[in-house]
Design a protein around this motif. Structure first.
Motif, short mmCIF file in Angstrom:
data_model
loop_
_atom_site.label_atom_id
_atom_site.label_comp_id
_atom_site.label_asym_id
_atom_site.label_seq_id
_atom_site.Cartn_x
_atom_site.Cartn_y
_atom_site.Cartn_z
N TYR A 77 0.83 -1.20 0.00
CA TYR A 77 0.00 0.00 0.00
C TYR A 77 0.87 1.26 0.00
CZ TYR A 77 -3.60 3.33 1.52
OH TYR A 77 -4.45 4.39 1.61
N ILE A 78 1.93 1.25 0.80
CA ILE A 78 2.81 2.41 0.89
C ILE A 78 3.55 2.64 -0.42
CG2 ILE A 78 4.89 3.33 2.01
CD1 ILE A 78 3.94 1.85 4.58
N PHE A 79 4.15 1.58 -0.97
CA PHE A 79 4.91 1.72 -2.21
C PHE A 79 4.00 2.07 -3.39
CE2 PHE A 79 8.27 -0.91 -0.05
CZ PHE A 79 9.26 0.06 -0.13
N LYS A 80 2.80 1.53 -3.38
CA LYS A 80 1.85 1.87 -4.45
C LYS A 80 1.47 3.35 -4.38
CE LYS A 80 -2.54 0.42 -6.52
NZ LYS A 80 -3.70 -0.52 -6.43
N ALA A 81 1.27 3.86 -3.17
CA ALA A 81 0.94 5.28 -2.99
C ALA A 81 2.07 6.17 -3.49
CB ALA A 81 0.62 5.58 -1.54
N ILE A 82 3.31 5.78 -3.19
CA ILE A 82 4.47 6.56 -3.66
C ILE A 82 4.55 6.53 -5.17
CG2 ILE A 82 6.99 6.68 -3.66
CD1 ILE A 82 6.90 5.52 -0.79
N TRP A 83 4.38 5.33 -5.75
CA TRP A 83 4.41 5.17 -7.21
C TRP A 83 3.34 6.05 -7.87
CZ3 TRP A 83 6.99 1.82 -10.77
CH2 TRP A 83 6.38 1.70 -12.03
N LEU A 102 -11.15 17.91 -11.73
CA LEU A 102 -12.24 17.09 -11.19
C LEU A 102 -11.70 15.68 -10.97
CD1 LEU A 102 -15.21 16.41 -10.51
CD2 LEU A 102 -15.60 16.08 -12.96
N CYS A 103 -11.64 15.24 -9.71
CA CYS A 103 -11.11 13.91 -9.43
C CYS A 103 -12.14 13.08 -8.67
CB CYS A 103 -9.80 13.99 -8.65
SG CYS A 103 -9.97 14.51 -6.93
N GLN A 104 -12.05 11.78 -8.86
CA GLN A 104 -12.95 10.89 -8.14
C GLN A 104 -12.31 10.43 -6.83
OE1 GLN A 104 -13.71 7.32 -10.43
NE2 GLN A 104 -11.74 6.43 -9.96
N ASN A 105 -13.15 10.20 -5.85
CA ASN A 105 -12.72 9.59 -4.60
C ASN A 105 -13.68 8.45 -4.29
OD1 ASN A 105 -11.06 9.74 -2.03
ND2 ASN A 105 -13.14 9.78 -1.22
N PRO A 106 -13.21 7.24 -3.99
CA PRO A 106 -11.81 6.83 -3.85
C PRO A 106 -11.10 6.65 -5.19
CG PRO A 106 -13.33 5.00 -3.40
CD PRO A 106 -14.17 6.19 -3.66
N PRO A 107 -9.74 6.53 -5.11
CA PRO A 107 -8.91 6.50 -3.91
C PRO A 107 -8.52 7.91 -3.46
CG PRO A 107 -7.56 6.05 -5.83
CD PRO A 107 -8.95 6.23 -6.34
N ALA A 108 -8.53 8.12 -2.16
CA ALA A 108 -8.14 9.43 -1.60
C ALA A 108 -6.64 9.61 -1.61
CB ALA A 108 -8.68 9.56 -0.18
N VAL A 109 -5.93 8.50 -1.35
CA VAL A 109 -4.46 8.54 -1.27
C VAL A 109 -3.89 7.86 -2.51
CG1 VAL A 109 -2.44 7.87 0.08
CG2 VAL A 109 -4.59 8.44 1.25
N PRO A 110 -3.13 8.61 -3.33
CA PRO A 110 -2.70 10.00 -3.12
C PRO A 110 -3.52 11.03 -3.88
CG PRO A 110 -1.40 9.04 -4.86
CD PRO A 110 -2.41 7.98 -4.45
N THR A 111 -4.64 10.61 -4.52
CA THR A 111 -5.31 11.47 -5.49
C THR A 111 -5.64 12.86 -4.97
OG1 THR A 111 -6.39 9.43 -6.19
CG2 THR A 111 -7.09 11.46 -7.26
N ILE A 148 -3.04 2.03 8.99
CA ILE A 148 -3.29 2.42 7.59
C ILE A 148 -4.68 3.01 7.43
CG2 ILE A 148 -3.68 1.51 5.27
CD1 ILE A 148 -0.77 1.90 5.81
N VAL A 149 -5.68 2.35 8.01
CA VAL A 149 -7.07 2.82 7.89
C VAL A 149 -7.24 4.18 8.59
CG1 VAL A 149 -9.48 2.35 8.51
CG2 VAL A 149 -8.04 0.50 7.64
N ARG A 150 -6.66 4.33 9.78
CA ARG A 150 -6.80 5.58 10.52
C ARG A 150 -6.09 6.74 9.82
NH1 ARG A 150 -4.38 5.37 15.42
NH2 ARG A 150 -3.53 3.27 15.20
#
Length: 442
Positions: A77-83, A102-111, A148-150
């Motif tokens: 999850y961390i490396f994917k977010a960095i990528w 205009l962006c969709q959520n999810p994903p919030a991280v990192p969008t 991660i969730v928090r």
């Protein structure tokens, strides 16, 4: 002499597969129809709509997918977010100057983090379209108290509150955003575009003929079909006569359809249990129940798992196919089906399944699993059925297909469904978007 207004430019962000993000593609189509040029950012695992990919006023900026790995979940999850952060920054600095993002959520991280910072730097408007919550999706496979969730929940709330405008998919989500995070959002319901509509029997026959080339379940099962006078073409469901008239077969199978992304928020074991029960019921009373073809469409991470389970079944009255359909064939199959099933239950309880919107657009009644705000779309006994468990779904399907297709006892409920679905079909995405979204964007 009148001057033509130069189009404004907008940027639409899909941190995922553009081809499997219908709502964001509909945003792009509507922007194009209302004098915008669009930079569209996302991955291209599936084909986008032809109206988008072939339009000269759209520039698609393809992001590279995060490579598959066997890393532990947290590290992945961390490396994917960095990528994705790096990929998104690179994409954003290659787009034209935009009036808004205009962006969709999810994903919030990192969008939403990256988009907010980009909008701060370039001084453009930051808009979020809330489809669901990222932290509730993560909590499906982890504890709500996990780090991660928090952390995701904090980032989602903090940066989500920085948006200049917000859209969301239900009234329940609008109220929750306001009460929980003091975010004011405008409800923009999903509505079907015009391609999701009822079709003629001739169109159904043409689709069945096309699908029979790939799926044997659509082939005729009657050896004497072409020996009978006047039959030109035949499928398991329909016949085309020499005079070009198309008729349903009197002993045709019933067609059940479900659409899915094959993700953990849809438990297809429920449907398999129901089909197992249907097999037993039809075996005991073959004079009252038709053979049933169940088509489950879509792509996703759990597809192979369920494909293996289905391959183990050796049923006589039930067949299952798992097609990935061309964009133009998917609405046709919905319109040709006899009943739809939706197993989407929503991780937050605040979003609605677009697959049901599509089915309603095609005039197809639906059995949908119940959750908090489903009644904003499906009303039990008015436009479909709502069920709580596999037993209730089994009963609904059993009653719907009893003495199919001539169950007189269902005439009244089918008339009620048909009237409600005709009313639903009156309001389409383009009109709804123009009335609700366009004034906020301007």
């Amino acid at each position: 002499m009148t001057t033509v207004k130069k189009p404004d430019n907008a940027c639409v962000i899909v941190l995922g597969d553009i081809g499997r993000s219908p709502r964001m593609q509909y945003h792009v189509k509507s922007l194009l129809e209302n004098n915008y040029t669009v930079d569209l950012v996302g991955t291209l695992e599936s084909k986008p709509l032809a109206e988008i990919s072939s339009n000269p006023n759209v520039r698609i900026h393809q992001m590279n997918q995060f490579p598959d790995s066997n890393l532990p979940t947290t590290l992945k999850y961390i490396f994917k977010a960095i990528w994705q952060t790096l990929s998104l920054w690179i994409a954003l600095f290659s787009i034209r100057r935009s009036k808004f993002i205009l962006c969709q959520n999810p994903p919030a991280v990192p969008t939403i983090i990256v988009c907010y910072l980009y909008c701060l730097i370039t001084r453009c408007k930051f808009i979020i379209d809330w489809h669901n919550y990222t932290h509730t999706i993560l909590a499906i496979n982890a504890s709500e108290r996990s780090l991660i969730v928090r952390m995701t929940k904090f980032l989602e709330s903090y940066f989500g509150s920085k948006a200049n405008e917000n859209f969301c998919v239900t009234k329940a989500m609008r109220d929750d955003l306001l009460q929980r995070w003091n975010i004011t959002a405008t409800v923009l319901y999903d509505r079907p575009p015009i391609k999701f509509q009822s079709i003629s029997l001739v169109k159904k026959h043409e689709l069945f003929m096309k699908l029979s080339q790939q799926y044997s379940e659509f082939l005729t099962t009657t050896a004497d079909d072409f020996k009978s006078s006047g039959v030109l073409e035949s499928t398991a469901f329909t016949q085309k006569l020499m005079n070009d008239e198309v008729k349903y077969k009197t002993n045709r199978p019933a067609l059940l359809i479900s659409s899915t992304s094959w993700t953990p928020d849809e438990d297809f074991n429920i449907l398999l249990k129901v089909l197992e029960q249907y097999e037993l019921t039809a075996s005991e009373k073959p004079q009252h129940y038709p053979k049933l073809l169940c088509a489950i469409t879509g792509k996703g991470p759990l597809k192979q798992f369920y494909s293996n389970l289905i391959a183990e079944k050796n049923w006589k009255f039930v067949s299952i196919i798992m097609p990935w359909l061309e964009n133009e064939d998917y609405p046709l199959l919905l319109a040709a089906a006899d009943l739809g099933v939706c197993l989407h239950w929503s991780s937050s309880g605040l979003d609605l399944p677009m697959k049901v919107v599509d089915m309603f657009g095609c005039g197809l009644p639906v059995c949908a699993i119940n959750f908090k705000c489903l009644n904003e779309l499906v009303q039990h006994g008015r436009n479909g059925f709502v069920f709580e468990n596999s037993q209730e779904l089994a009963q609904q399907i059993s009653e719907w297909f009893y003495d199919f297709p001539n169950n007189v006892a269902l005439t009244n409920i089918k008339d009620i469904f048909a009237k409600s679905l005709r009313e639903f079909q009156l309001l389409r995405w383009a009109e709804n978007w123009k009335n609700i979204a366009l004034p906020l964007l301007k």
